[in-house]
Design an enzyme around this catalytic site. Structure first.
Site, mmCIF file in Angstrom:
data_model
loop_
_atom_site.group_PDB
_atom_site.id
_atom_site.type_symbol
_atom_site.label_atom_id
_atom_site.label_comp_id
_atom_site.label_asym_id
_atom_site.label_seq_id
_atom_site.Cartn_x
_atom_site.Cartn_y
_atom_site.Cartn_z
ATOM 1 N N CYS A 119 -20.963 5.315 -10.166
ATOM 2 C CA CYS A 119 -21.578 5.099 -11.476
ATOM 3 C C CYS A 119 -21.199 6.198 -12.473
ATOM 4 C CB CYS A 119 -23.094 5.013 -11.318
ATOM 5 S SG CYS A 119 -23.975 4.808 -12.882
ATOM 6 N N CYS A 128 -27.997 0.559 -19.543
ATOM 7 C CA CYS A 128 -26.707 1.219 -19.762
ATOM 8 C C CYS A 128 -25.823 0.394 -20.689
ATOM 9 C CB CYS A 128 -25.995 1.432 -18.427
ATOM 10 S SG CYS A 128 -24.359 2.204 -18.584
ATOM 11 N N SER A 152 0.852 -1.200 0.000
ATOM 12 C CA SER A 152 0.000 0.000 0.000
ATOM 13 C C SER A 152 0.883 1.243 0.000
ATOM 14 C CB SER A 152 -0.911 0.008 1.230
ATOM 15 O OG SER A 152 -1.811 -1.072 1.187
ATOM 16 N N CYS A 201 -19.267 -3.093 -7.502
ATOM 17 C CA CYS A 201 -19.194 -3.795 -6.218
ATOM 18 C C CYS A 201 -20.403 -3.438 -5.354
ATOM 19 C CB CYS A 201 -17.911 -3.392 -5.496
ATOM 20 S SG CYS A 201 -17.755 -4.044 -3.828
ATOM 21 N N CYS A 260 -13.342 -9.094 -9.409
ATOM 22 C CA CYS A 260 -14.685 -9.458 -8.956
ATOM 23 C C CYS A 260 -15.688 -8.323 -9.141
ATOM 24 C CB CYS A 260 -14.647 -9.904 -7.502
ATOM 25 S SG CYS A 260 -14.044 -8.687 -6.321
ATOM 26 N N CYS A 312 -21.030 -12.523 -7.028
ATOM 27 C CA CYS A 312 -20.064 -12.170 -5.986
ATOM 28 C C CYS A 312 -19.479 -13.364 -5.237
ATOM 29 C CB CYS A 312 -20.697 -11.200 -4.988
ATOM 30 S SG CYS A 312 -20.851 -9.513 -5.628
ATOM 31 N N ASP A 347 -14.473 -9.543 2.005
ATOM 32 C CA ASP A 347 -13.817 -8.737 3.041
ATOM 33 C C ASP A 347 -14.530 -7.414 3.292
ATOM 34 O OD1 ASP A 347 -12.767 -8.434 0.404
ATOM 35 O OD2 ASP A 347 -11.189 -7.158 1.171
#
Length: 328
Positions: A306, A279, A84, A289, A214, A220, A236
């Site tokens: 979006c 769309c 990170s 997600c 994903c 999912c 998570d």
């Protein structure tokens, strides 16, 4: 995580026949467990790995505790290390500080240098927050000039108790503009030199028709989360008591996979807002997600991002199609 829970998780997972077993170690900060924990995990993997199958390990870390022995262990055992790093010191140290309030940028780079010296495989994960989202070109050039060729940009979207975006989160418009500026720099010179995870995922879909992240997929049910006590959860972002699928000490992986909670969680991805259904970019996000659909994760609420995804695909699709044509 105790040794007994660790063994139960690994033994149970490897009792399910499959060609490859994938472990991703996350926290909190997983390196707080120390090197002995990961040595124990690998010994258990070797003990329970079925003949003819293989195993892979990845770890997501802030890298501040990665010393030379740990880096060498990751290299020798083919760990993929996700580090990170939110950009230059002036951006990284805004939010990534120690308990005492000190910036961690220097400590992260010590860890990265140890990984480099050991020739460990690592990539950079950038949390795009309310500060660094304003400087996409500066961020990208910084990572490129540092020689970091494997990048992931993760949008920071969190909600407070009133359902409003937190001060460190980003809006959809900010996300779209950020990605577009990154894409323009990458497309011009670096599309064969720098790997950006989401850009790779778009090309995978255009060329091979498959989803590799994903958030783009239609379901999912991609993996399981195991908490320190052995509790099993679907994602998570959704370690919630109402979504507990069992515990590795008492639940088989087959039972967890067939749990109605898990089945319903996976199918909720395609319970879409009417705007999504009409769309033209739906195949590239499938509603995004579930976490991005507001604090209640209402399956029929538009993703907070979006607007950004629409801005991104409108701006970049011609370029992606050109790259896809050369790849085909």
């Amino acid at each position: 995580m105790s040794s007994s829970t660790l063994e139960k998780m690994i033994a149970g997972y490897m009792s399910v026949p499959m060609p490859e077993y994938n472990f991703t170690w996350q926290g909190g900060e997983p390196t707080l467990l120390g090197l002995d924990f990961f040595k124990e995990a690998l010994e258990l993997q070797k003990r329970y790995l079925p003949e003819g199958s293989r195993v892979s390990n990845a770890i997501q870390t802030n890298a501040t505790l990665i010393d030379k022995p740990m880096a060498e262990f990751f290299a020798e055992n083919n760990f993929l290390v996700g580090v990170s790093l939110d950009g230059p010191k002036k951006y990284h140290d805004i939010f990534r500080v120690t308990a005492g309030g000190k910036g961690t940028h220097g400590s992260v780079f010590k860890g990265i240098q140890n990984l480099k010296d050991a020739e460990a495989a690592f990539n950079i994960l950038v949390l795009v927050n309310s500060e660094n989202v304003k400087r996409p070109k500066e961020l990208y050039r910084y990572f490129r000039d540092k020689g970091f060729k494997f990048l992931q940009f993760i949008p920071c979207v969190e909600f407070d108790k009133n359902g409003e975006l937190t001060y460190y989160s980003i809006t959809g418009e900010e996300w779209g503009n950020f990605l577009n500026e990154i894409f323009d720099l990458w497309y011009r010179k670096d599309s064969r030199k720098v790997s950006i995870r989401h850009f790779d995922a778009v090309l995978n879909y255009l060329v091979l028709g498959r989803y590799t992240v994903c958030t783009m997929d239609r379901d999912c049910r991609q993996y399981f989360v195991v908490e320190y006590d052995g509790g099993i959860f679907p994602c998570d972002f959704f370690v919630k008591e109402e979504l507990r699928l069992g515990n590795v000490h008492t639940t088989s992986w087959e039972d967890a996979a067939n749990n109605p909670l898990y089945v319903d969680f996976g199918k909720r991805k395609m319970k879409l807002n009417n705007e999504c259904i009409s769309c033209k970019w739906l195949p590239f996000c499938n509603g995004d997600c579930q976490k991005m659909r507001g604090p209640d994760s209402n399956p029929e609420t538009l993703s907070t991002l979006c607007e950004g995804w629409q801005l991104f695909y409108e701006h970049t699709m011609e370029g992606f199609e050109n790259l896809a044509a050369t790849l085909r």
